[in-house]
Each structure stands twice: as C-alpha cells, then as structure tokens.
Motif scaffolding. Sequence first.
Motif, PDB file in Angstrom:
ATOM      1  N   VAL A  41       0.820  -1.216   0.000  1.00 26.85           N
ATOM      2  CA  VAL A  41       0.000   0.000   0.000  1.00 26.85           C
ATOM      3  C   VAL A  41       0.852   1.264   0.000  1.00 26.85           C
ATOM      4  O   VAL A  41       0.478   2.270  -0.588  1.00 26.85           O
ATOM      5  CB  VAL A  41      -1.007  -0.036   1.169  1.00 26.85           C
ATOM      6  N   LEU A  42       2.028   1.218   0.650  1.00 26.13           N
ATOM      7  CA  LEU A  42       2.963   2.343   0.652  1.00 26.13           C
ATOM      8  C   LEU A  42       4.264   1.938  -0.041  1.00 26.13           C
ATOM      9  O   LEU A  42       5.234   1.598   0.598  1.00 26.13           O
ATOM     10  CB  LEU A  42       3.289   2.769   2.104  1.00 26.13           C
ATOM     11  N   ASP A  54      11.345  -5.019   3.575  1.00 28.06           N
ATOM     12  CA  ASP A  54      12.643  -5.684   3.768  1.00 28.06           C
ATOM     13  C   ASP A  54      12.491  -7.045   4.439  1.00 28.06           C
ATOM     14  O   ASP A  54      13.272  -7.420   5.312  1.00 28.06           O
ATOM     15  CB  ASP A  54      13.579  -4.794   4.592  1.00 28.06           C
ATOM     16  N   GLY A  55      11.462  -7.791   4.023  1.00 23.99           N
ATOM     17  CA  GLY A  55      11.263  -9.139   4.535  1.00 23.99           C
ATOM     18  C   GLY A  55      10.501  -9.212   5.843  1.00 23.99           C
ATOM     19  O   GLY A  55      10.215 -10.304   6.335  1.00 23.99           O
ATOM     20  N   GLU A  56      10.188  -8.063   6.430  1.00 18.61           N
ATOM     21  CA  GLU A  56       9.462  -8.033   7.696  1.00 18.61           C
ATOM     22  C   GLU A  56       8.007  -7.637   7.469  1.00 18.61           C
ATOM     23  O   GLU A  56       7.663  -7.020   6.462  1.00 18.61           O
ATOM     24  CB  GLU A  56      10.116  -7.030   8.657  1.00 18.61           C
ATOM     25  N   VAL A  57       7.161  -7.982   8.440  1.00 19.70           N
ATOM     26  CA  VAL A  57       5.764  -7.555   8.396  1.00 19.70           C
ATOM     27  C   VAL A  57       5.703  -6.033   8.455  1.00 19.70           C
ATOM     28  O   VAL A  57       6.429  -5.392   9.215  1.00 19.70           O
ATOM     29  CB  VAL A  57       4.981  -8.151   9.580  1.00 19.70           C
ATOM     30  N   SER A  58       4.837  -5.451   7.631  1.00 19.85           N
ATOM     31  CA  SER A  58       4.636  -4.007   7.620  1.00 19.85           C
ATOM     32  C   SER A  58       3.194  -3.719   8.013  1.00 19.85           C
ATOM     33  O   SER A  58       2.254  -4.188   7.363  1.00 19.85           O
ATOM     34  CB  SER A  58       4.938  -3.447   6.229  1.00 19.85           C
ATOM     35  N   ALA A  59       3.007  -2.944   9.067  1.00 18.78           N
ATOM     36  CA  ALA A  59       1.664  -2.723   9.611  1.00 18.78           C
ATOM     37  C   ALA A  59       0.732  -2.072   8.602  1.00 18.78           C
ATOM     38  O   ALA A  59      -0.468  -2.348   8.589  1.00 18.78           O
ATOM     39  CB  ALA A  59       1.747  -1.868  10.876  1.00 18.78           C
ATOM     40  N   ASP A  60       1.276  -1.202   7.749  1.00 20.02           N
ATOM     41  CA  ASP A  60       0.429  -0.536   6.766  1.00 20.02           C
ATOM     42  C   ASP A  60      -0.171  -1.533   5.786  1.00 20.02           C
ATOM     43  O   ASP A  60      -1.346  -1.422   5.412  1.00 20.02           O
ATOM     44  CB  ASP A  60       1.200   0.568   6.030  1.00 20.02           C
ATOM     45  N   LYS A 112       7.358   1.654  11.190  1.00 21.38           N
ATOM     46  CA  LYS A 112       8.656   1.823  10.525  1.00 21.38           C
ATOM     47  C   LYS A 112       8.555   2.431   9.137  1.00 21.38           C
ATOM     48  O   LYS A 112       9.203   3.438   8.826  1.00 21.38           O
ATOM     49  CB  LYS A 112       9.356   0.457  10.460  1.00 21.38           C
ATOM     50  N   HIS A 113       7.770   1.822   8.269  1.00 21.34           N
ATOM     51  CA  HIS A 113       7.754   2.253   6.868  1.00 21.34           C
ATOM     52  C   HIS A 113       7.076   3.615   6.729  1.00 21.34           C
ATOM     53  O   HIS A 113       7.525   4.461   5.944  1.00 21.34           O
ATOM     54  CB  HIS A 113       7.048   1.206   6.010  1.00 21.34           C
ATOM     55  N   TRP A 114       6.013   3.836   7.468  1.00 22.96           N
ATOM     56  CA  TRP A 114       5.341   5.142   7.473  1.00 22.96           C
ATOM     57  C   TRP A 114       6.348   6.226   7.866  1.00 22.96           C
ATOM     58  O   TRP A 114       6.476   7.256   7.200  1.00 22.96           O
ATOM     59  CB  TRP A 114       4.178   5.103   8.453  1.00 22.96           C
TER      60      TRP A 114
END
Length: 237
Positions: free
Chosen positions: A27-28, A148-154, A202-204
């Motif tokens: 999504v992002l 980067d291979g990790e879960v992203s909450a967004d 993190k990504h946000w």
Amino acid sequence: MKVSTVNYSGKISDVRLSGCTVIVIDVLRSSTCIIWALRNGAAKVIPAVDPGDAASMHMVIGGDSVLAGERGGVKITGFDIGNSPMDFTASTVKGKTVIVSTTNGTGAICSASSAPCVLIGGMINKTAVAKKAIELGNDVILLCAGTDGEVSADDICAAGAIAQAIYDNCGNIEYQQNDMTFIARELYKDHFSKRTDLSRTKHWRRLVELGFSADVSFCLTEDMTDTVPEFASGIIQ
C-alpha cells in the motif's frame, strides 16, 4: 470462501497459491502506484524484481515506455520517475508501458505468478478489488509485500480493509478467515476509528522522513477508483 493474509518474505509456494485468487498489497506505495498508473491510462505495467532488468526492458521498448522505481524509498538514479503516486499522472503514463521495479512490491507480485488469478490491491481500490475477488469465487490470499522481509503494519491494515470489504459484500457466500486476517481486520477497524496510530510504524516514518507525507495520505485514502489491475504472463493490465 477462505480469506488468508500472508506476509511475503522472499518466496511463496506454488502449492499454497493453487486454486486461489491472490491480491498483492504494497500500500505504501507500489501497489497504489500501479493502480493509479492504470487508472490514468497506462497501456500496461511490467513489474521487474531487478532494476537492471527493468532498465534493459526500457531500452528495448524505447520511447513508448516509462521507467519507474525506487530503492529504500528513493527514486533510482537514471529512472524517469520514482514510486510516488504523484509521478503517475496521465500526462506521464497515458498510452505508455510502465516498467517498474521497487524494493518490496514487484518481488511480491512476481512471486505470485503461478496463481490462477493475481490482482493488485490497496486502500484506493479496496471495495472494487474485493468485489472482483468475490466474483472469481476462489479462496483468497492477501499477499502483503512487507518491508525488507518483515511484516509491515500498513500492508496488514490494507489487507484488513480489503478483507472487511469482502466480508461486507459476499452475501450468502460462507466467509472464513485465518488468524492473520482476523488480526488485519481488527487493525483496520482500529485505524479507521483512529484508535491506532500507524504513523509510529517503521515504513510510514521512513516515508515521512524522506518527505513523502502527501504520498502516505494519498495511499491510505479509501475507494478512490474502481480500477482493479490483474497480473498475468508478466504484465499488469
């Protein structure tokens, strides 16, 4: 219909994809950009895992193509545009082949190629992509690209939005879900009601620090378009 949410971490087995409709979510911002490119008249989108492969395809196709992509959120040097939905305007992409390579999203898309149907989903087309999945009638895998291979909450939140839209529109079809979809729907409900602050994730935070606050707001706006891109034979249309 069973709706399963899965995080992409480099590989997903063909056995798991068999018989399923896969909805890829980054999504992002990758899946949002692809949706927006096609909504704005791009002829097709070709996802490439490797930037070098993307550049090679661009050289072959020439002036009828646009080379797009990022690494670490930043436009790749020498590419025409980056990975901001603001880049994918009608004046830039209409009638063109968009070749795109991103850190997370394009790898997730290409990994799902053996599924009978692969759709591209996001907040901006959540209801339309949910209705398309219902129409196809298969079990659904919501494949979250992650970061980067990790879960992203967004991505999990967007998966929850799509899962909720499937639930709301499936009528008499029996709805089942795995535990991750349950978590995703709860996260989406908390985000929608402002009980959860995803801006701390993190990504946000990374995108905001890079100056892409407007992109984040755009990508998390719901139901802006009915465009539902489909990936088949290496091409998204």
